[in-house]
Design a protein around this motif. Structure first.
Motif, PDB file in Angstrom:
ATOM      1  N   GLU A 149      31.460  35.246  46.160  1.00  6.75           N
ATOM      2  CA  GLU A 149      32.394  35.354  47.284  1.00  6.75           C
ATOM      3  C   GLU A 149      31.758  36.114  48.435  1.00  6.75           C
ATOM      4  O   GLU A 149      31.934  35.757  49.602  1.00  6.75           O
ATOM      5  CB  GLU A 149      33.674  36.063  46.852  1.00  6.75           C
ATOM      6  CG  GLU A 149      34.554  35.262  45.937  1.00  6.75           C
ATOM      7  CD  GLU A 149      35.730  36.076  45.396  1.00  6.75           C
ATOM      8  OE1 GLU A 149      35.986  37.191  45.915  1.00  6.75           O
ATOM      9  OE2 GLU A 149      36.385  35.609  44.467  1.00  6.75           O
ATOM     10  N   ASP A 153      28.590  36.293  49.141  1.00  6.58           N
ATOM     11  CA  ASP A 153      27.589  35.427  49.767  1.00  6.58           C
ATOM     12  C   ASP A 153      28.222  34.407  50.704  1.00  6.58           C
ATOM     13  O   ASP A 153      27.608  33.994  51.681  1.00  6.58           O
ATOM     14  CB  ASP A 153      26.771  34.690  48.704  1.00  6.58           C
ATOM     15  CG  ASP A 153      25.793  35.607  47.990  1.00  6.58           C
ATOM     16  OD1 ASP A 153      25.464  36.681  48.540  1.00  6.58           O
ATOM     17  OD2 ASP A 153      25.366  35.252  46.877  1.00  6.58           O
ATOM     18  N   GLU A 154      29.445  33.995  50.391  1.00  7.32           N
ATOM     19  CA  GLU A 154      30.115  32.959  51.172  1.00  7.32           C
ATOM     20  C   GLU A 154      30.942  33.514  52.328  1.00  7.32           C
ATOM     21  O   GLU A 154      31.508  32.748  53.102  1.00  7.32           O
ATOM     22  CB  GLU A 154      31.007  32.129  50.252  1.00  7.32           C
ATOM     23  CG  GLU A 154      30.213  31.343  49.223  1.00  7.32           C
ATOM     24  CD  GLU A 154      31.078  30.719  48.148  1.00  7.32           C
ATOM     25  OE1 GLU A 154      32.332  30.747  48.268  1.00  7.32           O
ATOM     26  OE2 GLU A 154      30.509  30.207  47.171  1.00  7.32           O
ATOM     27  N   LEU A 155      30.997  34.838  52.457  1.00 10.58           N
ATOM     28  CA  LEU A 155      31.780  35.445  53.534  1.00 10.58           C
ATOM     29  C   LEU A 155      31.282  34.994  54.897  1.00 10.58           C
ATOM     30  O   LEU A 155      30.085  34.878  55.131  1.00 10.58           O
ATOM     31  CB  LEU A 155      31.667  36.971  53.481  1.00 10.58           C
ATOM     32  CG  LEU A 155      32.555  37.723  52.519  1.00 10.58           C
ATOM     33  CD1 LEU A 155      32.259  39.212  52.609  1.00 10.58           C
ATOM     34  CD2 LEU A 155      34.020  37.462  52.753  1.00 10.58           C
ATOM     35  N   ASP A 156      32.222  34.764  55.784  1.00  7.15           N
ATOM     36  CA  ASP A 156      31.892  34.492  57.177  1.00  7.15           C
ATOM     37  C   ASP A 156      31.668  35.851  57.839  1.00  7.15           C
ATOM     38  O   ASP A 156      32.601  36.650  57.981  1.00  7.15           O
ATOM     39  CB  ASP A 156      33.048  33.748  57.843  1.00  7.15           C
ATOM     40  CG  ASP A 156      32.805  33.460  59.311  1.00  7.15           C
ATOM     41  OD1 ASP A 156      31.687  33.724  59.807  1.00  7.15           O
ATOM     42  OD2 ASP A 156      33.746  32.972  59.966  1.00  7.15           O
ATOM     43  N   ASN A 157      30.441  36.138  58.214  1.00  4.82           N
ATOM     44  CA  ASN A 157      30.105  37.433  58.793  1.00  4.82           C
ATOM     45  C   ASN A 157      30.476  37.566  60.271  1.00  4.82           C
ATOM     46  O   ASN A 157      30.395  38.657  60.830  1.00  4.82           O
ATOM     47  CB  ASN A 157      28.615  37.732  58.598  1.00  4.82           C
ATOM     48  CG  ASN A 157      28.316  38.087  57.165  1.00  4.82           C
ATOM     49  OD1 ASN A 157      29.030  38.852  56.536  1.00  4.82           O
ATOM     50  ND2 ASN A 157      27.244  37.521  56.634  1.00  4.82           N
ATOM     51  N   ALA A 158      30.879  36.476  60.902  1.00  5.80           N
ATOM     52  CA  ALA A 158      31.183  36.506  62.334  1.00  5.80           C
ATOM     53  C   ALA A 158      32.276  37.524  62.687  1.00  5.80           C
ATOM     54  O   ALA A 158      32.104  38.290  63.643  1.00  5.80           O
ATOM     55  CB  ALA A 158      31.557  35.114  62.826  1.00  5.80           C
ATOM     56  N   PRO A 159      33.394  37.571  61.957  1.00  7.56           N
ATOM     57  CA  PRO A 159      34.414  38.571  62.317  1.00  7.56           C
ATOM     58  C   PRO A 159      33.906  40.010  62.181  1.00  7.56           C
ATOM     59  O   PRO A 159      34.251  40.874  62.988  1.00  7.56           O
ATOM     60  CB  PRO A 159      35.554  38.314  61.323  1.00  7.56           C
ATOM     61  CG  PRO A 159      35.348  36.914  60.858  1.00  7.56           C
ATOM     62  CD  PRO A 159      33.866  36.696  60.891  1.00  7.56           C
ATOM     63  N   TYR A 160      33.071  40.241  61.186  1.00 10.08           N
ATOM     64  CA  TYR A 160      32.516  41.587  61.006  1.00 10.08           C
ATOM     65  C   TYR A 160      31.545  41.924  62.141  1.00 10.08           C
ATOM     66  O   TYR A 160      31.534  43.044  62.642  1.00 10.08           O
ATOM     67  CB  TYR A 160      31.829  41.713  59.645  1.00 10.08           C
ATOM     68  CG  TYR A 160      32.771  41.499  58.483  1.00 10.08           C
ATOM     69  CD1 TYR A 160      33.752  42.437  58.187  1.00 10.08           C
ATOM     70  CD2 TYR A 160      32.684  40.368  57.693  1.00 10.08           C
ATOM     71  CE1 TYR A 160      34.628  42.240  57.125  1.00 10.08           C
ATOM     72  CE2 TYR A 160      33.551  40.167  56.629  1.00 10.08           C
ATOM     73  CZ  TYR A 160      34.521  41.106  56.346  1.00 10.08           C
ATOM     74  OH  TYR A 160      35.377  40.909  55.297  1.00 10.08           O
ATOM     75  N   GLN A 170      33.690  45.361  55.762  1.00 12.11           N
ATOM     76  CA  GLN A 170      33.209  44.598  54.608  1.00 12.11           C
ATOM     77  C   GLN A 170      33.351  45.436  53.346  1.00 12.11           C
ATOM     78  O   GLN A 170      33.772  44.923  52.308  1.00 12.11           O
ATOM     79  CB  GLN A 170      31.741  44.207  54.775  1.00 12.11           C
ATOM     80  CG  GLN A 170      31.538  42.898  55.437  1.00 12.11           C
ATOM     81  CD  GLN A 170      30.076  42.476  55.379  1.00 12.11           C
ATOM     82  OE1 GLN A 170      29.168  43.294  55.300  1.00 12.11           O
ATOM     83  NE2 GLN A 170      29.860  41.184  55.427  1.00 12.11           N
TER      84      GLN A 170
END
Length: 153
Positions: A47, A49-56, A102
């Motif tokens: 999970e 690894d699949e996170l969308d890092n854009a919001p962070y 995160q």
């Protein structure tokens, strides 16, 4: 689950050295971890690894120096020591605003009802580890090898 994550970090200091999921599961089983704990940790990592890092990343771009207040649901799951360590990491600048979010998001994704300071430390290590840069590695070393008897405030 947090013990499995700590073991993985200790064994594979670099992301480049991590084997595939089935090999990891076999190695973790051979190291004495039970199947349920292994499955939870590997699912957690997948999970992550699949996170969308854009919001962070957006949080980092818009970040102003502001203390993070825990939501009552977050507060209820973190022990007092875990809360203190989280606030220490937040206020010391060890984590950017995005990495801080995160960290709390990943902590809340665990099945643990009570999250202690060691768990916060281990998940912070994983968040920094995934960042994969030299500064993150320095922070990781500091977290791993810091004197545990020092004050955190």
């Amino acid at each position: 689950m947090f013990d499995v994550l700590a073991f993985l970090f200790e064994q594979y200091f670099s992301l480049d050295n991590c084997p595939d999921r089935s090999t990891l599961a076999k190695q973790l089983s051979a190291a004495g971890f039970d199947d349920e704990e292994i499955g939870e940790a590997l699912d957690w990592l997948s999970e992550f690894d699949e996170l969308d890092n854009a919001p962070y990343a957006l949080l980092d771009e818009r970040s102003i120096a502001m203390a993070r207040v825990l939501h009552p649901r977050e507060e209820s799951r973190l022990t007092v020591e875990a809360q203190a360590f989280f606030h220490y990491l937040s206020s010391s600048g060890a984590l950017s605003a995005g990495k801080r979010e995160q960290l709390i998001d990943r902590l809340m994704q665990s099945n643990a009802q009570s999250i202690d300071a060691e768990a916060v430390k281990r998940v912070a290590l994983m968040v920094l580890w995934r960042q994969g840069d030299d500064l993150a590695n320095l922070l990781i070393e500091e977290l791993l090898f810091a004197e545990s008897d020092g004050q955190m405030h």
